[in-house]
Design a protein around this motif. Structure first.
Motif, PDB file in Angstrom:
ATOM      1  N   PRO A  66       0.789  -1.226   0.000  1.00 29.39           N
ATOM      2  CA  PRO A  66       0.000   0.000   0.000  1.00 29.39           C
ATOM      3  C   PRO A  66       0.819   1.273   0.000  1.00 29.39           C
ATOM      4  O   PRO A  66       0.268   2.362  -0.213  1.00 29.39           O
ATOM      5  N   ASP A  67       2.149   1.167   0.249  1.00 29.83           N
ATOM      6  CA  ASP A  67       2.949   2.377   0.426  1.00 29.83           C
ATOM      7  C   ASP A  67       4.372   2.090  -0.022  1.00 29.83           C
ATOM      8  O   ASP A  67       5.184   1.570   0.746  1.00 29.83           O
ATOM      9  N   VAL A  68       4.677   2.423  -1.285  1.00 27.90           N
ATOM     10  CA  VAL A  68       5.997   2.166  -1.851  1.00 27.90           C
ATOM     11  C   VAL A  68       6.575   3.489  -2.351  1.00 27.90           C
ATOM     12  O   VAL A  68       5.949   4.169  -3.171  1.00 27.90           O
ATOM     13  N   SER A  69       7.742   3.846  -1.872  1.00 27.40           N
ATOM     14  CA  SER A  69       8.338   5.109  -2.280  1.00 27.40           C
ATOM     15  C   SER A  69       8.527   5.138  -3.794  1.00 27.40           C
ATOM     16  O   SER A  69       9.080   4.224  -4.388  1.00 27.40           O
ATOM     17  N   GLY A  70       8.026   6.193  -4.420  1.00 28.78           N
ATOM     18  CA  GLY A  70       8.166   6.370  -5.857  1.00 28.78           C
ATOM     19  C   GLY A  70       7.151   5.649  -6.708  1.00 28.78           C
ATOM     20  O   GLY A  70       6.855   6.065  -7.818  1.00 28.78           O
ATOM     21  N   LEU A  71       6.606   4.547  -6.213  1.00 23.51           N
ATOM     22  CA  LEU A  71       5.702   3.716  -7.016  1.00 23.51           C
ATOM     23  C   LEU A  71       4.260   3.728  -6.512  1.00 23.51           C
ATOM     24  O   LEU A  71       3.364   3.268  -7.216  1.00 23.51           O
ATOM     25  N   GLY A  72       4.025   4.196  -5.290  1.00 26.76           N
ATOM     26  CA  GLY A  72       2.653   4.316  -4.797  1.00 26.76           C
ATOM     27  C   GLY A  72       2.131   3.043  -4.169  1.00 26.76           C
ATOM     28  O   GLY A  72       2.766   2.451  -3.299  1.00 26.76           O
ATOM     29  N   SER A  73       0.958   2.606  -4.618  1.00 22.60           N
ATOM     30  CA  SER A  73       0.265   1.452  -4.037  1.00 22.60           C
ATOM     31  C   SER A  73      -0.059   0.451  -5.135  1.00 22.60           C
ATOM     32  O   SER A  73      -0.605   0.825  -6.174  1.00 22.60           O
ATOM     33  N   TYR A  74       0.277  -0.838  -4.885  1.00 17.30           N
ATOM     34  CA  TYR A  74      -0.058  -1.868  -5.865  1.00 17.30           C
ATOM     35  C   TYR A  74      -0.003  -3.244  -5.210  1.00 17.30           C
ATOM     36  O   TYR A  74       0.425  -3.397  -4.069  1.00 17.30           O
ATOM     37  N   THR A  75      -0.446  -4.264  -5.969  1.00 14.07           N
ATOM     38  CA  THR A  75      -0.483  -5.647  -5.488  1.00 14.07           C
ATOM     39  C   THR A  75       0.123  -6.549  -6.551  1.00 14.07           C
ATOM     40  O   THR A  75      -0.047  -6.309  -7.752  1.00 14.07           O
ATOM     41  N   GLU A  76       0.839  -7.579  -6.103  1.00 10.34           N
ATOM     42  CA  GLU A  76       1.459  -8.552  -7.006  1.00 10.34           C
ATOM     43  C   GLU A  76       1.049  -9.965  -6.610  1.00 10.34           C
ATOM     44  O   GLU A  76       0.733 -10.228  -5.449  1.00 10.34           O
ATOM     45  N   CYS A  77       1.114 -10.860  -7.582  1.00  2.80           N
ATOM     46  CA  CYS A  77       0.869 -12.282  -7.338  1.00  2.80           C
ATOM     47  C   CYS A  77       1.771 -13.082  -8.260  1.00  2.80           C
ATOM     48  O   CYS A  77       1.987 -12.692  -9.422  1.00  2.80           O
ATOM     49  N   GLY A  78       2.321 -14.180  -7.754  1.00  5.60           N
ATOM     50  CA  GLY A  78       3.192 -14.956  -8.619  1.00  5.60           C
ATOM     51  C   GLY A  78       3.490 -16.341  -8.082  1.00  5.60           C
ATOM     52  O   GLY A  78       3.000 -16.758  -7.029  1.00  5.60           O
ATOM     53  N   GLN A  79       4.308 -17.060  -8.849  1.00  9.91           N
ATOM     54  CA  GLN A  79       4.793 -18.384  -8.473  1.00  9.91           C
ATOM     55  C   GLN A  79       6.307 -18.352  -8.385  1.00  9.91           C
ATOM     56  O   GLN A  79       6.984 -17.823  -9.278  1.00  9.91           O
ATOM     57  N   ILE A  80       6.831 -18.929  -7.306  1.00 12.03           N
ATOM     58  CA  ILE A  80       8.254 -18.900  -6.999  1.00 12.03           C
ATOM     59  C   ILE A  80       8.720 -20.327  -6.748  1.00 12.03           C
ATOM     60  O   ILE A  80       8.047 -21.086  -6.046  1.00 12.03           O
ATOM     61  N   ILE A  81       9.876 -20.679  -7.293  1.00 10.39           N
ATOM     62  CA  ILE A  81      10.338 -22.061  -7.262  1.00 10.39           C
ATOM     63  C   ILE A  81      11.680 -22.154  -6.532  1.00 10.39           C
ATOM     64  O   ILE A  81      12.624 -21.432  -6.892  1.00 10.39           O
ATOM     65  N   PRO A  82      11.801 -23.016  -5.513  1.00  4.73           N
ATOM     66  CA  PRO A  82      13.097 -23.203  -4.850  1.00  4.73           C
ATOM     67  C   PRO A  82      14.127 -23.770  -5.819  1.00  4.73           C
ATOM     68  O   PRO A  82      13.841 -24.730  -6.556  1.00  4.73           O
TER      69      PRO A  82
END
Length: 246
Positions: A66-82
């Motif tokens: 909700p609070d990112v310097s320079g980029l504002g507010s956003y949401t991400e979703c993804g898949q991450i693999i060990p």
């Protein structure tokens, strides 16, 4: 605009750049992480060498920022693999769906994050933490977790989110041949854990041709965590250049 001034600009349009310079600081960044078991052969087909797949696991992740310097507010979703590279344990960022153009543009252009436009959401529904991902008008993923059932230690939370991450930065030239094709590494720094919990969870993935999360099917839920943090991201460094391969 003078040639030397053109070179100094970060990104186009030259009079209204798509994003500001990093570093970016994230305040009250909220994670829903669900680790699940999947098909090992499916993982081997999509993880690029020289990374090595070490376990049949995937982390489904939604991050509300909700609070990112320079980029504002956003949401991400993804898949991450060990994965493992030269004996170092880390995570390969396979896919990321984001609802902010500046976050997409800066992530892809600067560091090679595999970001596409999507509609992720993270919210509390009664006594459940809910994460969803839509691509266009279609649902791609629905995740649910019992809300703050069990406390998670600071050490466990840090271990969950501070593993080194690897990404494939691939930029084509005008003839279609790769201009940049590199494996890069980054990591989270200056972390403050503001809260962390574990709980029961479920995850359902839906088939979609351009958001193919279900190609890594959910066979068994391994763990789930809900973490609130403040943190920064380090710059990316090249660990392997495919165009300089011997």
């Amino acid at each position: 605009m003078k040639k030397e001034d053109v070179i100094k600009q970060i990104t186009t349009p030259l009079d209204a750049g798509a994003y500001p310079l990093p570093p970016y600081r994230f305040y009250n960044r909220e994670y829903l992480n669900i680790v699940y078991k999947t098909d090992m052969e499916s993982l081997r087909k999509i993880v690029p060498e020289p990374l090595e797949v070490t376990t049949p696991y995937v982390k489904f992740e939604i991050m509300k920022m909700p609070d990112v310097s320079g980029l504002g507010s956003y949401t991400e979703c993804g898949q991450i693999i060990p994965v493992e590279l030269n004996g170092e344990q880390g995570e390969y960022l396979h896919s990321m769906y984001v609802d902010s153009f500046p976050a997409i543009a800066s992530g892809r252009e600067i560091s090679g994050y595999p970001k596409k436009l999507g509609k992720p959401n993270l919210y509390v529904d009664s006594d459940v933490l809910v994460g969803t991902l839509d691509y266009g008008t279609l649902r791609v993923a629905t995740a649910t977790m019992g809300y703050k059932h069990f406390p998670m230690s600071q050490a466990e939370a840090l271990a969950e989110i501070t593993k080194p991450t690897f990404m494939l930065k691939k930029i084509p030239g005008y003839n279609g041949a790769p201009l940049v094709c590199q494996l890069v590494r980054t990591e989270i720094t200056d972390v403050e854990i503001k809260g962390a919990w574990m709980g029961p969870a479920r995850l359902e993935l839906f088939a979609h041709v351009l958001a193919p999360m279900k190609d890594l099917p959910v066979l068994e839920i391994v763990s789930a965590s809900h973490i609130v943090t403040e943190l920064s991201l380090s710059g990316a460094s090249v660990v392997y250049d495919y165009l300089e391969e011997e």
